[in-house]
Design a protein around this motif. Structure first.
Motif, mmCIF file in Angstrom:
data_model
loop_
_atom_site.group_PDB
_atom_site.id
_atom_site.type_symbol
_atom_site.label_atom_id
_atom_site.label_comp_id
_atom_site.label_asym_id
_atom_site.label_seq_id
_atom_site.Cartn_x
_atom_site.Cartn_y
_atom_site.Cartn_z
ATOM 1 N N ALA A 90 -5.707 -8.659 1.147
ATOM 2 C CA ALA A 90 -5.518 -7.804 -0.031
ATOM 3 C C ALA A 90 -6.502 -6.637 -0.007
ATOM 4 N N PHE A 91 -7.740 -6.891 0.398
ATOM 5 C CA PHE A 91 -8.724 -5.807 0.446
ATOM 6 C C PHE A 91 -8.345 -4.786 1.534
ATOM 7 N N PHE A 92 -7.894 -5.270 2.703
ATOM 8 C CA PHE A 92 -7.495 -4.344 3.771
ATOM 9 C C PHE A 92 -6.244 -3.556 3.383
ATOM 10 N N ASP A 93 -5.341 -4.220 2.611
ATOM 11 C CA ASP A 93 -4.131 -3.526 2.174
ATOM 12 C C ASP A 93 -4.475 -2.299 1.337
ATOM 13 N N ASP A 94 -5.596 -2.389 0.615
ATOM 14 C CA ASP A 94 -6.002 -1.284 -0.251
ATOM 15 C C ASP A 94 -6.535 -0.096 0.528
ATOM 16 N N LEU A 95 -6.873 -0.359 1.800
ATOM 17 C CA LEU A 95 -7.489 0.700 2.589
ATOM 18 C C LEU A 95 -6.399 1.374 3.422
ATOM 19 N N PRO A 96 -6.130 2.654 3.204
ATOM 20 C CA PRO A 96 -5.048 3.299 3.951
ATOM 21 C C PRO A 96 -5.348 3.308 5.439
ATOM 22 N N PRO A 97 -4.337 3.033 6.282
ATOM 23 C CA PRO A 97 -4.560 2.979 7.734
ATOM 24 C C PRO A 97 -4.857 4.355 8.335
ATOM 25 N N ASP A 98 -4.752 5.416 7.541
ATOM 26 C CA ASP A 98 -4.992 6.772 8.058
ATOM 27 C C ASP A 98 -6.346 6.896 8.743
ATOM 28 N N LEU A 99 -7.344 6.222 8.142
ATOM 29 C CA LEU A 99 -8.702 6.343 8.669
ATOM 30 C C LEU A 99 -8.786 5.864 10.104
ATOM 31 N N GLU A 100 -8.232 4.643 10.341
ATOM 32 C CA GLU A 100 -8.274 4.102 11.702
ATOM 33 C C GLU A 100 -7.469 4.997 12.629
ATOM 34 N N GLU A 101 -6.325 5.446 12.114
ATOM 35 C CA GLU A 101 -5.462 6.266 12.968
ATOM 36 C C GLU A 101 -6.178 7.548 13.381
ATOM 37 N N ALA A 102 -6.893 8.135 12.427
ATOM 38 C CA ALA A 102 -7.659 9.341 12.736
ATOM 39 C C ALA A 102 -8.694 9.044 13.822
ATOM 40 N N ALA A 103 -9.384 7.905 13.674
ATOM 41 C CA ALA A 103 -10.398 7.534 14.662
ATOM 42 C C ALA A 103 -9.771 7.334 16.028
ATOM 43 N N MET A 104 -8.555 6.739 16.021
ATOM 44 C CA MET A 104 -7.910 6.456 17.291
ATOM 45 C C MET A 104 -7.413 7.737 17.962
ATOM 46 N N ILE A 105 -7.028 8.705 17.144
ATOM 47 C CA ILE A 105 -6.643 10.012 17.719
ATOM 48 C C ILE A 105 -7.858 10.630 18.400
ATOM 49 N N ASP A 106 -9.026 10.378 17.810
ATOM 50 C CA ASP A 106 -10.261 10.890 18.413
ATOM 51 C C ASP A 106 -10.699 10.083 19.628
ATOM 52 N N GLY A 107 -9.900 9.106 19.997
ATOM 53 C CA GLY A 107 -10.176 8.392 21.234
ATOM 54 C C GLY A 107 -10.785 7.014 21.076
ATOM 55 N N ALA A 108 -10.904 6.535 19.838
ATOM 56 C CA ALA A 108 -11.463 5.202 19.652
ATOM 57 C C ALA A 108 -10.400 4.157 19.975
ATOM 58 N N THR A 109 -10.848 2.996 20.465
ATOM 59 C CA THR A 109 -9.906 1.904 20.653
ATOM 60 C C THR A 109 -9.661 1.261 19.303
ATOM 61 N N LYS A 110 -8.670 0.376 19.228
ATOM 62 C CA LYS A 110 -8.387 -0.306 17.967
ATOM 63 C C LYS A 110 -9.611 -1.074 17.489
ATOM 64 N N PHE A 111 -10.273 -1.719 18.479
ATOM 65 C CA PHE A 111 -11.445 -2.495 18.087
ATOM 66 C C PHE A 111 -12.542 -1.590 17.547
ATOM 67 N N GLN A 112 -12.783 -0.467 18.212
ATOM 68 C CA GLN A 112 -13.830 0.451 17.733
ATOM 69 C C GLN A 112 -13.493 0.984 16.346
ATOM 70 N N ALA A 113 -12.216 1.324 16.138
ATOM 71 C CA ALA A 113 -11.798 1.821 14.820
ATOM 72 C C ALA A 113 -12.073 0.767 13.747
ATOM 73 N N PHE A 114 -11.768 -0.484 14.106
ATOM 74 C CA PHE A 114 -12.006 -1.572 13.156
ATOM 75 C C PHE A 114 -13.499 -1.755 12.903
ATOM 76 N N ARG A 115 -14.257 -1.790 13.993
ATOM 77 C CA ARG A 115 -15.677 -2.115 13.892
ATOM 78 C C ARG A 115 -16.487 -1.006 13.221
ATOM 79 N N TYR A 116 -16.209 0.260 13.577
ATOM 80 C CA TYR A 116 -17.088 1.332 13.102
ATOM 81 C C TYR A 116 -16.508 2.146 11.946
ATOM 82 N N VAL A 117 -15.215 2.028 11.711
ATOM 83 C CA VAL A 117 -14.622 2.804 10.616
ATOM 84 C C VAL A 117 -14.241 1.907 9.438
#
Lengths: 276, 298
Positions: free
Chosen positions: A161-188
């Motif tokens: 429920a808490f993750f649902d509240d967080l729009p996935p845009d942030l991770e997607e932006a990080a991944m466009i910048d070259g982060a892996t899924k894990f890095q996006a999860f861990r640092y963003v």
């Protein structure tokens, strides 16, 4: 304040609220107060508000032969470890479950929530049998597993429920910048999840700390938790109220403070994310 | 679990699957194994005396579940306990929330104070109940005695014991309902309320026509959360009356515990446990349906 907030006549409001506060707080205040009373005052025929406070009950809890320390340590250890496992695994699974798109996701969610809602008395029966086979009765591991049976689904569900509240845009932006899924999860994502993680952890800890039924059934001489200490004193003939009220105060105060610390996220937590 | 569907997207979701799998694997292990065990147990005579022994007994336990008058009376007591506790909690909790919401200041500290009981371990709630109602030195017992309202052993008499355990549960869980309803009240449209006020609507009218309809979903959430917990927990009764006097407070979980751990009739207890599970699964179904409906609305 807008006028619409003043719905109810003031005197009526104050009276009712006072009554509700009195009803809610008197037992707690009376417990804490009485835990500092000498026995002669506790067992007096008429209740007394004024007395010379004493720490004798607390002192006897931590000094006498049957000290509270082992119970306290068992409680802290068992509740702590089960909370840690539930929160770490629940956080990972919550993220996965929130982001994944698969068929049958609803069924998966339903299975998780129904394990959380299972009546404790019904869970105890097969667990007791399994624990006997596996020599898990009177072990810390046994109680940790028992508490995970409700804390793990709770943590998964709530973190989802808490993750649902967080729009996935942030991770997607990080991944466009070259982060892996894990890095996006861990640092963003993870740094933004602190309130969710803390709320989940505190609630898991409270549920485990407050449990009586599992501990009563599965614990033995070396694994008894604080609620068991209270129950043991209660079933003795000639109840030592001073000691009991001191235990009660020790059990209640930290949890009340911890619970109120996350008050802002409490509704979300206790309704399993159904209300924000 | 039908997780890997073989669709092309499944591969790209490898990270999500990997994140989910440890928790789901552990959850499956600690819930499915007991789940199938309890079903198997319910068809067996499980003996604990002198080592564990299973003896297949067909539908014997199940026949007993549906014919045992003790079980029937326990379900009936559970029903009364359930209706009384959840009913009172909903009414008082809603009232509490409306009162706190109508405060112009101090609502934060007041709701914090009102919330404290729900953090208290049920075993301590039971302890407090016994302390407050102790016939010789309990504060509430003394007050009831002085005012001439009641002068017996409250937890030792059939009617008063039931009232007492109901009120202990109400004491602990009303704040939860209040908290949930309070969250819902923020969604009540202020402008509509103000318009109604301009048109001279009374408080009761606003309550019935505006406030309650706009929090109906929230009330349902509160009801379901309480409904599932009402059958989950039994420590308060366990520690105060343990089902007595004369079985008058023996709700179904207490009965089950007795069957399992006083009479060591684990097979029969398993069958009773499954009937409780069915109840909680119905509540869970209603809960997830409600969540889906909310998602559609928002």
């Amino acid at each position: 304040m807008t006028t619409s907030k003043r719905w109810i006549p003031l005197t009526f409001k104050v009276t009712l609220l006072t009554l509700l506060l009195v009803w809610t707080l008197i037992p707690i205040i009376w417990m804490v107060l009485s835990s500092f009373k000498p026995n002669s005052v506790i067992t007096a025929n008429t209740p007394r508000i004024f007395f010379t406070p004493t720490l004798e009950h607390y002192a006897s809890l931590f000094s006498s032969g049957n000290s509270l320390w082992p119970y306290l340590l068992n409680s802290l250890f068992i509740a702590g470890v089960s909370t840690l496992i539930a929160v770490v695994l629940g956080c990972m699974a919550g993220f996965g479950l929130s982001r994944i798109r698969i068929r049958g996701k609803q069924h998966l969610a339903f299975w998780i929530i129904s394990t959380r809602m299972a009546p404790i008395a019904a869970v105890i029966v097969p667990l007791y049998l399994l624990f006997r086979y596996l020599y898990l009765l009177d072990t810390h591991a046994g109680l940790i597993v028992a508490y995970l049976s409700f804390n793990l689904p709770f943590a998964i569900w709530l973190m989802t429920a808490f993750f649902d509240d967080l729009p996935p845009d942030l991770e997607e932006a990080a991944m466009i910048d070259g982060a892996t899924k894990f890095q996006a999860f861990r640092y963003v994502v993870l740094p933004l999840m602190t309130p969710g993680l803390v709320t989940t952890a505190i609630l898991c800890f409270i549920f485990a700390w407050n449990d009586y039924a599992f501990a009563q059934t599965f614990s033995g001489p070396s694994t008894q938790t604080i609620p068991i200490a209270a129950a043991q004193l209660l079933t003795q003939t000639g109840i030592d109220w001073g000691k009991l009220l001191a235990i009660g105060t020790i059990v209640v105060c930290p949890m009340a403070i911890a619970g109120l610390l996350v008050k802002r996220w409490l509704v979300q937590g206790l309704t399993l994310g159904a209300v924000k | 679990m039908a997780l890997s569907t073989g669709k092309p997207s499944a591969r790209r979701q490898g990270f999500e699957l990997a994140m989910m799998s440890p928790a789901l694997f552990l959850l499956a292990l600690i819930t499915l194994v007991p789940f199938f065990s309890i079903i198997w147990m319910s068809f067996n005579d499980v003996s604990l005396m002198g080592g564990l022994a299973f003896e297949f007994s067909g539908l014997d336990n199940w026949k007993r579940v549906f014919t045992d008058p003790d079980i029937r009376s326990s379900w009936l007591i559970s029903l009364v306990y359930f209706l009384a506790t959840v009913g009172l909690e909903m009414v008082i909790g809603t009232m509490m929330a409306l009162l706190v919401y109508s405060l112009t200041r101090g609502s934060n500290i007041i709701i914090s104070l009102l919330l404290i009981p729900m953090f208290i371990a049920p075993v301590i709630v039971g302890l407090l109940g016994r302390f407050m109602l102790d016939p010789s030195h309990g504060l509430y017992a003394w007050m009831l005695n002085e005012t001439g309202l009641f002068d017996g052993n409250i937890l030792g008499n059939v009617g008063s014991a039931m009232v007492a355990v109901i009120l202990m549960d109400v004491w602990e869980w009303t704040p939860l309902v209040a908290l949930i309803v309070l969250a819902g009240l923020t969604s009540v449209p202020e402008d509509v309320l103000e318009a109604a006020e301009m048109d001279g609507a009374k408080y009761a009218q606003k309550l019935i026509y505006i406030i309650l309809p706009s929090i109906s979903n929230i009330l349902l959430v509160a009801l379901l959360i309480r409904a599932m917990d009402a059958i989950r927990f039994f420590a308060i009764i366990f520690i105060t009356t343990n089902g007595g006097p004369a079985d008058s407070t023996k709700i179904i979980p207490i009965r089950l515990y007795d069957i399992a751990f006083r009479f060591f009739d684990l097979g029969y207890a398993a069958a009773v446990g499954i009937t409780m599970l069915v109840f909680s699964i119905m509540v869970a179904t209603a809960f997830t349906k409600l969540l889906k409906r909310q998602e559609k609305v928002s």
